[in-house]
Design an enzyme around this catalytic site. Structure first.
Site, PDB file in Angstrom:
ATOM      1  N   LYS A   1      22.610  -8.023 -19.391  1.00  0.00           N
ATOM      2  CA  LYS A   1      21.675  -6.948 -19.009  1.00  0.00           C
ATOM      3  C   LYS A   1      21.738  -6.617 -17.507  1.00  0.00           C
ATOM      4  CE  LYS A   1      18.170  -4.393 -20.605  1.00  0.00           C
ATOM      5  NZ  LYS A   1      18.224  -3.679 -21.878  1.00  0.00           N
TER       6      LYS A   1
ATOM      7  N   CYS B   1      27.220 -32.213 -17.363  1.00  0.00           N
ATOM      8  CA  CYS B   1      26.354 -33.026 -18.232  1.00  0.00           C
ATOM      9  C   CYS B   1      27.127 -33.550 -19.451  1.00  0.00           C
ATOM     10  CB  CYS B   1      25.103 -32.238 -18.609  1.00  0.00           C
ATOM     11  SG  CYS B   1      23.767 -33.304 -19.208  1.00  0.00           S
ATOM     12  N   TYR B   2      26.823 -33.060 -20.666  1.00  0.00           N
ATOM     13  CA  TYR B   2      27.558 -33.524 -21.853  1.00  0.00           C
ATOM     14  C   TYR B   2      29.063 -33.294 -21.679  1.00  0.00           C
ATOM     15  CZ  TYR B   2      29.011 -34.060 -26.745  1.00  0.00           C
ATOM     16  OH  TYR B   2      29.640 -34.474 -27.895  1.00  0.00           O
TER      17      TYR B   2
ATOM     18  N   GLY C   1      24.955 -30.106 -23.533  1.00  0.00           N
ATOM     19  CA  GLY C   1      24.621 -29.991 -24.951  1.00  0.00           C
ATOM     20  C   GLY C   1      23.622 -31.059 -25.327  1.00  0.00           C
TER      21      GLY C   1
ATOM     22  N   GLU D   1      23.957 -24.818 -12.868  1.00  0.00           N
ATOM     23  CA  GLU D   1      23.682 -23.423 -13.249  1.00  0.00           C
ATOM     24  C   GLU D   1      22.212 -23.054 -13.132  1.00  0.00           C
ATOM     25  OE1 GLU D   1      23.617 -25.731 -17.232  1.00  0.00           O
ATOM     26  OE2 GLU D   1      24.530 -25.896 -15.242  1.00  0.00           O
TER      27      GLU D   1
ATOM     28  N   HIS E   1      22.830 -30.184 -13.568  1.00  0.00           N
ATOM     29  CA  HIS E   1      23.064 -28.801 -14.022  1.00  0.00           C
ATOM     30  C   HIS E   1      23.128 -27.841 -12.828  1.00  0.00           C
ATOM     31  CE1 HIS E   1      22.729 -29.309 -18.403  1.00  0.00           C
ATOM     32  NE2 HIS E   1      21.989 -30.346 -18.084  1.00  0.00           N
TER      33      HIS E   1
ATOM     34  N   GLY F   1      16.759   6.707 -24.020  1.00  0.00           N
ATOM     35  CA  GLY F   1      16.050   6.746 -22.737  1.00  0.00           C
ATOM     36  C   GLY F   1      15.984   5.377 -22.098  1.00  0.00           C
ATOM     37  N   GLY F   2      16.443   4.342 -22.831  1.00  0.00           N
ATOM     38  CA  GLY F   2      16.478   2.982 -22.285  1.00  0.00           C
ATOM     39  C   GLY F   2      17.725   2.775 -21.433  1.00  0.00           C
ATOM     40  N   VAL F   3      17.798   1.601 -20.803  1.00  0.00           N
ATOM     41  CA  VAL F   3      18.894   1.303 -19.872  1.00  0.00           C
ATOM     42  C   VAL F   3      20.252   1.314 -20.581  1.00  0.00           C
ATOM     43  CG1 VAL F   3      19.748  -0.358 -18.172  1.00  0.00           C
ATOM     44  CG2 VAL F   3      17.305  -0.242 -18.659  1.00  0.00           C
ATOM     45  N   ASP F   4      20.357   0.591 -21.702  1.00  0.00           N
ATOM     46  CA  ASP F   4      21.672   0.370 -22.310  1.00  0.00           C
ATOM     47  C   ASP F   4      22.317   1.666 -22.783  1.00  0.00           C
ATOM     48  OD1 ASP F   4      20.937  -2.240 -21.865  1.00  0.00           O
ATOM     49  OD2 ASP F   4      20.292  -2.589 -23.919  1.00  0.00           O
TER      50      ASP F   4
ATOM     51  N   SER G   1      21.612   4.672 -21.924  1.00  0.00           N
ATOM     52  CA  SER G   1      21.807   5.591 -20.793  1.00  0.00           C
ATOM     53  C   SER G   1      23.076   5.256 -20.011  1.00  0.00           C
ATOM     54  CB  SER G   1      20.605   5.545 -19.845  1.00  0.00           C
ATOM     55  OG  SER G   1      19.435   5.941 -20.525  1.00  0.00           O
TER      56      SER G   1
END
Length: 522
Positions: free
Chosen positions: A378, A87-88, A60, A180, A178, A233-236, A238
Site C-alpha cells: 500500500k 530468529c528461526y 517462525g 525488521e 528481529h 475514487g480510492g487510492v488503488d 486511482s
C-alpha cells in the site's frame, strides 16, 4: 532510466510462518532492493534460477526440533549467495551447518541490549557496540561446536545473539533478534549493511523506475486493445488508472458508478481529477436510484452487501458493453492480496483474490485481467501515485468500503439517513484534517446508529438520532487500535455535528479495538 532492470536485483525471503515476514520484504524494498516472499520448500536450483543478490530466512513459530517443523534445502548454503537468517531462520541454518540448538534457560521476549564484539564487520558496520534489539524466542544456539560459525554479538542471556560463518564457501550471517521491527533501533542499518556491504546491491528499486517499467509492460501486454478500469475514487484504482493512462493514453476508459452511497462531493473529486487533471475518458454512470430501490427496507448487513454487489455487476456490465474493443479489465490488486490468496510464495497468479467491487466480472465478461500494481504494498502504491502526479487528496485517502455508506447507516436505508451520515462525516473529516491528524490515522468515519435518544435543545426536549465516530490506527487493517483523538478535537466535532446536522442530538466515540470489534460497524 538506467539500463539495469529493476528486477535485476532481487532478495527472496523464505517465509517460515513469521507474522513479520511481509515486514522483512518491506524493509528490503525501503532500502532500494526488490524483495518477494517465497515458500521455504524452494530448492537451491529454483533459487539459483532467480539469480538473487542475497537470501533472507524469516522467523517462525516452530521449534527447529519439533516434528514437522519447516526446513530448507541445505544445498542453498553451497550457492555462495549471501544469506541472512533471522530468529528461526538463524536457528535452522545453524542446526543444518552443525551447531546445537536447545531450549533456552530464559525465554527472551521484548527489548534486550545487544553487545556487538566486532563493530566494523559486515552486518554491524557503523552500528554502536551496544544497541537495543527486539527478541522473541524460546530456543537458542547453545553450542557452535565445529560448525565453522563464530559469535559476533550477545545479550545477557543469549551468548550467540548473532553469528557468522567462518567457512569461506558459506556467506552466512544470523541474528537471533528481529531487525525488521521498529523496536530494534538499528534494524534498517542492519538490512542496509546486508544489502550493500555483503550483497553489493546498487539499489535499483525506485518508484520512478517502476513506473517506467510497468508502463512498458502494460504497452506490451495490451497492444492496440482497450482497457476498462473501474474507478472507485480510492487510492488503488486511482493509481492504476493513472499508470495505465501514462502507458496507453486514450486506449483506457474508466467507469465510475455512482451508487448513491458515496461520501459528500466524492463524485466531483473523481470527475475533476480524472477528466480535468488527467484528461482520461471517464464514463460516470448514475445508478443511485436502482441501488437505493434495491435496498429499500433491507436491514441485514450481509443482504445489503449482496444486493449492492449484484447491482454493481449489472451496471458495470452494461457500461462495459458500450465500450468497443475492450479486452482488458484493470484491477488494483496489491501484493498483500496476492499473498493472502495463497499465491505469494509460488509467484503463481491464478485464482487471485478479486477486488470486492468487481467480483467475478473478468470471467463473466470474458476480459483478460490487468493488475499492474500486484507487486506493490500500500505505501508503495502511494509513492507511485505521487510519482505519477495523482493529487494528495486521493493518494492519502483513507479506505472506503465497497458498499459505501450502506454499511454506515445501521438498519434500513433512506435518503434522509444518508444525508445525516454524509453531513456528519464531512464535519468529522474537516476537523481531523484541520487538527493535522488525517495522515496519523488510518480510517476515520461517522456511523448513524438505529436508535434515538432524548436531548434538550433550547427550552424543549428532543428525541433524535445518535452519531458514532470511529477513528483507528493500523499497519495492515488485520488488527487495529482506536485512535487517541485529543478531547478538544472531539469536543469541536461533537458540537459542530449537533449544531449543524439536523436530526442529531448525541455524538459518541467508539473506543473498541480490532479484534474483538471490526473496523466497520456492519
Amino acid at each position: 532510466m538506467s539500463s539495469h532492470h529493476i528486477h535485476d536485483e532481487t532478495v527472496p525471503v523464505l517465509d517460515f510462518g513469521s507474522q513479520t515476514a511481509q515486514l522483512i520484504c518491506r524493509r528490503v524494498r525501503d532500502a532500494g532492493v526488490h524483495s518477494i516472499l517465497v515458500a521455504p520448500t524452494i530448492t537451491a536450483d529454483e533459487l539459483k534460477a532467480m539469480n538473487p543478490k542475497g537470501i533472507i530466512l524469516s522467523g517462525g513459530p516452530s521449534s527447529v526440533d519439533d516434528d514437522g517443523a519447516p526446513t530448507m534445502d541445505p544445498e542453498i548454503f553451497e550457492l555462495g549467495i549471501p544469506i541472512l537468517g533471522i530468529c528461526y531462520g538463524m536457528q535452522l541454518s545453524c542446526k543444518l551447518l552443525g551447531a546445537t540448538v536447545t531450549k533456552a534457560d530464559h525465554r527472551e521476549f521484548g527489548r534486550a541490549m545487544l553487545s556487538i564484539n566486532q563493530t566494523n564487520s559486515g552486518a554491524f558496520t557503523s552500528i554502536p557496540e551496544s544497541t537495543q534489539v527486539w527478541m522473541s524466542h524460546g530456543d537458542q544456539i547453545s553450542d557452535l561446536g565445529n560448525a565453522q560459525l563464530e559469535a559476533i554479538a550477545s545479550t545477557e542471556t543469549c551468548p550467540n545473539a548473532a553469528v557468522r560463518s567462518t567457512n569461506p564457501d558459506h556467506n552466512f550471517v544470523g541474528v537471533q533478534f528481529h531487525p525488521e521491527v521498529t523496536h530494534t533501533l538499528h534494524g534498517p542499518d542492519i538490512f542496509r549493511n546486508f544489502l550493500y556491504e555483503i550483497c553489493h546491491c546498487s539499489g535499483l528499486w525506485k518508484m520512478a523506475d517502476f513506473a517506467e517499467e510497468a508502463a512498458k509492460q502494460i504497452r506490451e501486454q495490451v497492444g492496440d486493445k482497450r482497457v476498462i478500469c473501474g474507478l472507485s475514487g480510492g487510492v488503488d484504482s486511482s493509481v492504476v488508472a493513472a499508470l495505465i493512462h501514462k502507458a496507453i493514453g486514450d486506449q483506457l476508459t474508466c467507469v465510475f458508478v455512482d451508487n448513491g452511497l458515496l461520501r459528500k462531493k466524492e463524485r466531483d473529486l473523481v470527475e475533476h481529477t480524472f477528466k480535468d487533471h488527467f484528461n482520461i475518458d471517464l464514463r460516470v454512470v448514475d445508478a443511485s436510484k436502482e441501488f437505493l430501490d434495491d435496498l429499500a427496507g433491507v436491514e441485514d448487513p450481509q443482504k445489503k452487501r449482496k444486493l449492492i454487489g449484484h447491482r454493481f455487476i449489472e451496471v458495470f456490465k452494461e457500461a462495459a458493453h458500450d465500450i468497443e474493443d475492450a479486452d482488458f479489465l484493470a484491477q488494483g490488486t496489491l501484493y498483500p492480496d496476492v499473498i493472502e490468496s495463497g499465491h505469494g510464495h509460488s509467484g503463481n497468479s491464478a485464482n487471485i483474490k478479486l477486488h470486492h467491487n468487481v467480483g467475478g466480472l473478468p470471467e463473466e465478461l470474458g476480459f483478460d485481467l490487468l493488475e499492474p500494481v500486484r507487486e506493490l504494498f500500500k505505501d508503495e502504491v502511494r509513492a507511485l501515485g505521487t510519482v505519477l502526479g495523482v493529487p494528495d487528496a486521493i493518494v492519502w485517502r483513507h479506505p472506503f468500503p465497497g458498499p459505501g455508506l450502506a454499511v454506515r447507516v445501521l438498519g434500513d436505508i433512506t435518503e434522509d439517513k444518508l444525508d445525516i451520515v454524509r453531513n456528519a462525516d464531512e464535519i468529522l473529516l474537516e476537523e481531523i484534517v484541520a487538527a493535522g491528524l488525517y495522515r496519523k490515522t488510518s480510517q476515520v468515519f461517522a456511523v448513524l446508529l438505529p436508535i434515538q435518544s432524548v436531548g434538550v435543545m433550547g427550552d424543549g426536549r428532543t428525541y433524535e438520532r445518535v452519531i458514532a465516530l470511529r477513528a483507528v490506527e493500523t499497519q495492515d487493517f488485520m488488527t487495529a487500535d482506536w485512535a487517541r483523538i485529543p478531547f478538544d478535537v472531539l469536543a469541536r466535532i461533537s458540537t459542530r455535528i449537533i449544531n449543524e446536522v439536523r436530526g442529531v442530538n448525541r455524538v459518541v466515540y467508539d473506543i473498541s479495538s480490532k479484534p474483538p470489534a471490526t473496523i466497520e460497524w456492519e
